[in-house]
Design a protein around this motif. Sequence first.
Motif, PDB file in Angstrom:
ATOM      1  N   ARG A  68     -26.308 -25.876  40.150  1.00 32.19           N
ATOM      2  CA  ARG A  68     -24.891 -25.733  40.526  1.00 32.19           C
ATOM      3  C   ARG A  68     -24.345 -27.006  41.177  1.00 32.19           C
ATOM      4  NH1 ARG A  68     -23.349 -20.883  39.185  1.00 32.19           N
ATOM      5  NH2 ARG A  68     -24.553 -19.036  39.690  1.00 32.19           N
ATOM      6  N   ARG A  69     -25.137 -27.598  42.048  1.00 32.49           N
ATOM      7  CA  ARG A  69     -24.652 -28.733  42.822  1.00 32.49           C
ATOM      8  C   ARG A  69     -25.236 -30.076  42.374  1.00 32.49           C
ATOM      9  NH1 ARG A  69     -25.075 -24.486  45.722  1.00 32.49           N
ATOM     10  NH2 ARG A  69     -26.749 -24.453  47.213  1.00 32.49           N
ATOM     11  N   GLY A  70     -26.275 -30.043  41.560  1.00 29.17           N
ATOM     12  CA  GLY A  70     -26.907 -31.285  41.124  1.00 29.17           C
ATOM     13  C   GLY A  70     -27.775 -31.925  42.198  1.00 29.17           C
ATOM     14  N   SER A  71     -27.951 -31.241  43.328  1.00 25.62           N
ATOM     15  CA  SER A  71     -28.785 -31.789  44.393  1.00 25.62           C
ATOM     16  C   SER A  71     -30.260 -31.579  44.071  1.00 25.62           C
ATOM     17  CB  SER A  71     -28.426 -31.143  45.737  1.00 25.62           C
ATOM     18  OG  SER A  71     -28.621 -29.755  45.683  1.00 25.62           O
ATOM     19  N   LEU A  72     -31.093 -32.299  44.774  1.00 25.06           N
ATOM     20  CA  LEU A  72     -32.529 -32.253  44.522  1.00 25.06           C
ATOM     21  C   LEU A  72     -33.265 -31.628  45.698  1.00 25.06           C
ATOM     22  CD1 LEU A  72     -33.052 -35.871  43.176  1.00 25.06           C
ATOM     23  CD2 LEU A  72     -32.548 -33.821  41.858  1.00 25.06           C
ATOM     24  N   PHE A  73     -34.331 -30.910  45.386  1.00 24.36           N
ATOM     25  CA  PHE A  73     -35.260 -30.398  46.389  1.00 24.36           C
ATOM     26  C   PHE A  73     -36.609 -30.933  45.971  1.00 24.36           C
ATOM     27  CE2 PHE A  73     -38.220 -27.207  48.025  1.00 24.36           C
ATOM     28  CZ  PHE A  73     -37.768 -27.072  49.328  1.00 24.36           C
ATOM     29  N   ASN A  74     -37.200 -31.799  46.767  1.00 19.93           N
ATOM     30  CA  ASN A  74     -38.491 -32.337  46.358  1.00 19.93           C
ATOM     31  C   ASN A  74     -39.494 -32.267  47.491  1.00 19.93           C
ATOM     32  OD1 ASN A  74     -38.836 -34.811  47.871  1.00 19.93           O
ATOM     33  ND2 ASN A  74     -37.219 -35.699  46.643  1.00 19.93           N
ATOM     34  N   LYS A  75     -40.727 -32.230  47.074  1.00 24.77           N
ATOM     35  CA  LYS A  75     -41.838 -32.286  48.015  1.00 24.77           C
ATOM     36  C   LYS A  75     -42.827 -33.279  47.438  1.00 24.77           C
ATOM     37  CE  LYS A  75     -41.422 -28.007  50.314  1.00 24.77           C
ATOM     38  NZ  LYS A  75     -42.087 -27.063  51.169  1.00 24.77           N
ATOM     39  N   ASP A 106     -31.694 -16.254  44.352  1.00 30.22           N
ATOM     40  CA  ASP A 106     -30.291 -16.065  44.721  1.00 30.22           C
ATOM     41  C   ASP A 106     -29.423 -16.912  43.787  1.00 30.22           C
ATOM     42  OD1 ASP A 106     -27.741 -16.094  45.843  1.00 30.22           O
ATOM     43  OD2 ASP A 106     -28.479 -16.259  47.901  1.00 30.22           O
ATOM     44  N   GLN A 107     -28.669 -16.264  42.879  1.00 32.36           N
ATOM     45  CA  GLN A 107     -27.840 -16.971  41.894  1.00 32.36           C
ATOM     46  C   GLN A 107     -26.845 -17.930  42.554  1.00 32.36           C
ATOM     47  OE1 GLN A 107     -27.826 -16.753  38.320  1.00 32.36           O
ATOM     48  NE2 GLN A 107     -29.829 -15.854  38.692  1.00 32.36           N
ATOM     49  N   ASN A 108     -26.399 -17.605  43.757  1.00 39.83           N
ATOM     50  CA  ASN A 108     -25.442 -18.468  44.450  1.00 39.83           C
ATOM     51  C   ASN A 108     -26.068 -19.767  44.940  1.00 39.83           C
ATOM     52  OD1 ASN A 108     -23.299 -16.611  44.169  1.00 39.83           O
ATOM     53  ND2 ASN A 108     -24.066 -15.453  45.918  1.00 39.83           N
ATOM     54  N   GLY A 110     -28.249 -21.604  43.189  1.00 38.12           N
ATOM     55  CA  GLY A 110     -28.245 -22.541  42.080  1.00 38.12           C
ATOM     56  C   GLY A 110     -29.581 -23.056  41.598  1.00 38.12           C
ATOM     57  N   TRP A 111     -30.686 -22.539  42.137  1.00 39.38           N
ATOM     58  CA  TRP A 111     -32.008 -23.031  41.692  1.00 39.38           C
ATOM     59  C   TRP A 111     -32.442 -22.358  40.402  1.00 39.38           C
ATOM     60  CZ3 TRP A 111     -32.689 -27.269  44.050  1.00 39.38           C
ATOM     61  CH2 TRP A 111     -32.346 -27.436  45.379  1.00 39.38           C
ATOM     62  N   LEU A 112     -32.156 -21.071  40.254  1.00 39.02           N
ATOM     63  CA  LEU A 112     -32.562 -20.313  39.074  1.00 39.02           C
ATOM     64  C   LEU A 112     -31.303 -19.733  38.435  1.00 39.02           C
ATOM     65  CD1 LEU A 112     -35.070 -19.190  37.538  1.00 39.02           C
ATOM     66  CD2 LEU A 112     -34.882 -17.163  38.997  1.00 39.02           C
ATOM     67  N   ILE A 113     -30.997 -20.172  37.221  1.00 38.05           N
ATOM     68  CA  ILE A 113     -29.816 -19.690  36.501  1.00 38.05           C
ATOM     69  C   ILE A 113     -30.263 -19.311  35.091  1.00 38.05           C
ATOM     70  CG2 ILE A 113     -27.540 -20.286  35.590  1.00 38.05           C
ATOM     71  CD1 ILE A 113     -27.160 -22.061  38.023  1.00 38.05           C
ATOM     72  N   ASN A 114     -29.911 -18.105  34.682  1.00 39.50           N
ATOM     73  CA  ASN A 114     -30.312 -17.589  33.358  1.00 39.50           C
ATOM     74  C   ASN A 114     -31.819 -17.718  33.145  1.00 39.50           C
ATOM     75  OD1 ASN A 114     -27.624 -16.942  32.744  1.00 39.50           O
ATOM     76  ND2 ASN A 114     -27.260 -19.003  31.951  1.00 39.50           N
ATOM     77  N   ASP A 115     -32.594 -17.361  34.149  1.00 40.53           N
ATOM     78  CA  ASP A 115     -34.055 -17.418  34.112  1.00 40.53           C
ATOM     79  C   ASP A 115     -34.610 -18.803  33.844  1.00 40.53           C
ATOM     80  OD1 ASP A 115     -34.361 -14.736  34.693  1.00 40.53           O
ATOM     81  OD2 ASP A 115     -34.337 -14.136  32.589  1.00 40.53           O
ATOM     82  N   SER A 116     -33.885 -19.817  34.240  1.00 37.60           N
ATOM     83  CA  SER A 116     -34.336 -21.196  33.998  1.00 37.60           C
ATOM     84  C   SER A 116     -34.223 -22.011  35.280  1.00 37.60           C
ATOM     85  CB  SER A 116     -33.475 -21.805  32.894  1.00 37.60           C
ATOM     86  OG  SER A 116     -33.858 -23.143  32.661  1.00 37.60           O
ATOM     87  N   MET A 117     -35.281 -22.792  35.552  1.00 41.92           N
ATOM     88  CA  MET A 117     -35.263 -23.706  36.710  1.00 41.92           C
ATOM     89  C   MET A 117     -35.100 -25.116  36.202  1.00 41.92           C
ATOM     90  SD  MET A 117     -38.083 -22.368  39.486  1.00 41.92           S
ATOM     91  CE  MET A 117     -39.379 -23.330  38.830  1.00 41.92           C
TER      92      MET A 117
END
Length: 117
Positions: A68-75, A106-108, A110-117
């Motif tokens: 949704r936001r184009g932001s990244l979550f990395n480890k 949580d669809q809001n 933005g990590w998982l949309i239409n069963d896709s990450m």
Amino acid sequence: SNMSFDTSAHSTESVNAVGIDWKLLAKRLLKHDDNQVYLGLYLSVNDHTFKEFESYEVYSTIILINQRRGSLFNKEKQHGNKSDIYNKNSRGWGWVCFLPFHELVDQNKGWLINDSM
């Protein structure tokens, strides 16, 4: 152990690097000390038979892109100069608690949309 793992794991297609097939595995798990469910992500060797003294030192980063936001979550799996060693006894390393599962689904968020990450 303070973890309960879901017996099903989901994996990506294999990617070949240095002559070895690698996969990213995703598992859902319950951490008993805080009673929260997490997404665990692991870099794993796929169907490779290591020779007796064969090993690979691996530095890895897994990045989850917010759809949704184009932001990244990395480890990063790098603590100082430490890396992970893959050999006949250690075929996979990763993050047990990569992301709280409720945030993932949580669809809001933005990590998982239409069963896709």
